[in-house]
Enzyme design. Structure first.
Site, PDB file in Angstrom:
ATOM      1  N   HIS A  60      42.972  39.876  35.923  1.00  0.00           N
ATOM      2  CA  HIS A  60      42.226  40.313  34.739  1.00  0.00           C
ATOM      3  C   HIS A  60      40.924  41.026  35.102  1.00  0.00           C
ATOM      4  CE1 HIS A  60      39.851  36.466  35.058  1.00  0.00           C
ATOM      5  NE2 HIS A  60      38.907  37.251  34.584  1.00  0.00           N
ATOM      6  N   ASP A 103      47.428  34.890  37.606  1.00  0.00           N
ATOM      7  CA  ASP A 103      46.268  35.781  37.473  1.00  0.00           C
ATOM      8  C   ASP A 103      45.746  36.155  38.861  1.00  0.00           C
ATOM      9  OD1 ASP A 103      44.129  37.205  36.503  1.00  0.00           O
ATOM     10  OD2 ASP A 103      43.001  35.466  35.789  1.00  0.00           O
ATOM     11  N   GLY A 195      31.206  36.011  35.250  1.00  0.00           N
ATOM     12  CA  GLY A 195      30.792  36.748  36.438  1.00  0.00           C
ATOM     13  C   GLY A 195      31.421  36.248  37.721  1.00  0.00           C
ATOM     14  N   SER A 197      34.734  35.349  37.995  1.00  0.00           N
ATOM     15  CA  SER A 197      36.175  35.585  38.025  1.00  0.00           C
ATOM     16  C   SER A 197      36.605  36.253  39.320  1.00  0.00           C
ATOM     17  CB  SER A 197      36.586  36.478  36.853  1.00  0.00           C
ATOM     18  OG  SER A 197      36.681  35.762  35.669  1.00  0.00           O
ATOM     19  N   GLY A 198      37.743  35.846  39.830  1.00  0.00           N
ATOM     20  CA  GLY A 198      38.287  36.442  41.038  1.00  0.00           C
ATOM     21  C   GLY A 198      37.779  35.835  42.327  1.00  0.00           C
TER      22      GLY A 198
END
Length: 243
Positions: A60, A103, A195, A197-198
């Site tokens: 995402h 994801d 902030g 994410s990932g």
């Protein structure tokens, strides 16, 4: 699930888990494999350099025209950071934004980074075990921007039945075996936030999960949810990196 997604524009989920709550600044450059994704509006996601030319992050997090920065500690300071152009994106073929499963996204960059964290075979972390999450995201639900410096916090793994219970996510969405719930130990608040994410979820020093989503930040009964890098996903990653 047989399709390989490339450079497809995807909107981030409305409640994607993107900052570090009750964390501490890490020693500068002590996590050299951390990647920062940035576009014209500024930093928006994290990632992990898992090979000299490959970054693992969340699906995402995909946006047009962004770059990968390595060697960053303080976003606001001039550092000997490595700026890498993106050559290709590969979204997990079974990624489902609505159900928030698989994801994951691989990013191939144009030149090699210096320090990476290789993927190893992972075991499902046991409920109650402690893992570490890191990122440049918000440090509080009322914060208006992310942290300038890299932050990290220890989070406690929560079993999936509890995470699916009525007081927690109540199957909205369903927490599957492909997810890891981790957050507060029931007393001290610990979480990721907008902030982050990932970015990586590290258990015993191994990259076990990727920060995916949550509801709010720092809510004990709404822990962060991470994509579990299962052996099946690790094999997909290895296959893609050979392309």
């Amino acid at each position: 699930c047989l399709k390989v997604w490339r450079t497809q524009r995807l909107a981030a989920p409305a409640w994607s888990q993107d900052g570090i709550i009750n964390g501490k600044e890490v020693a500068p450059h002590s996590m050299p494999y951390m990647a920062l994704l940035e576009n014209k509006q500024g930093p928006f996601c994290g990632g992990t350099l898992i090979h000299p030319k490959w970054v693992l992050t969340a699906a995402h997090c995909y946006k047009y025209s962004f770059k990968v920065m390595l060697g960053v500690h303080n976003i606001q300071k001039a550092e000997k950071r490595q700026i890498r152009k993106v050559q290709e994106h590969y979204l997990h073929p079974c990624y489902n934004a609505q159900e928030k499963v698989n994801d994951l996204m691989l990013i191939k960059v144009d030149s090699e980074g210096f320090s990476f964290l290789p993927l190893r075979k992972n075991e499902d972390p046991a409920p109650g075990s402690t893992c570490l999450v890191a990122g440049w995201g918000k440090t509080g639900s009322s914060s208006t921007k992310g942290s300038d410096v890299l932050m990290a916090v220890n989070v406690t793994v929560i079993d999936r039945p509890k995470c699916n219970s009525e007081k927690y996510y109540n199957f909205d969405p369903t927490i599957t075996r492909g997810h890891i719930c981790a957050g507060s130990d029931g007393k001290k608040v610990a979480d990721s936030c907008q902030g982050d994410s990932g970015g990586p979820l590290l258990c015993r020093g191994n990259l076990v999960g990727v920060t995916s989503f949550g509801k709010g930040c720092g809510i004990i009964e709404k822990p962060g949810v991470y994509t579990f890098v299962t052996e099946e996903k690790r094999q997909w990653i290895k296959k893609m990196m050979k392309m």
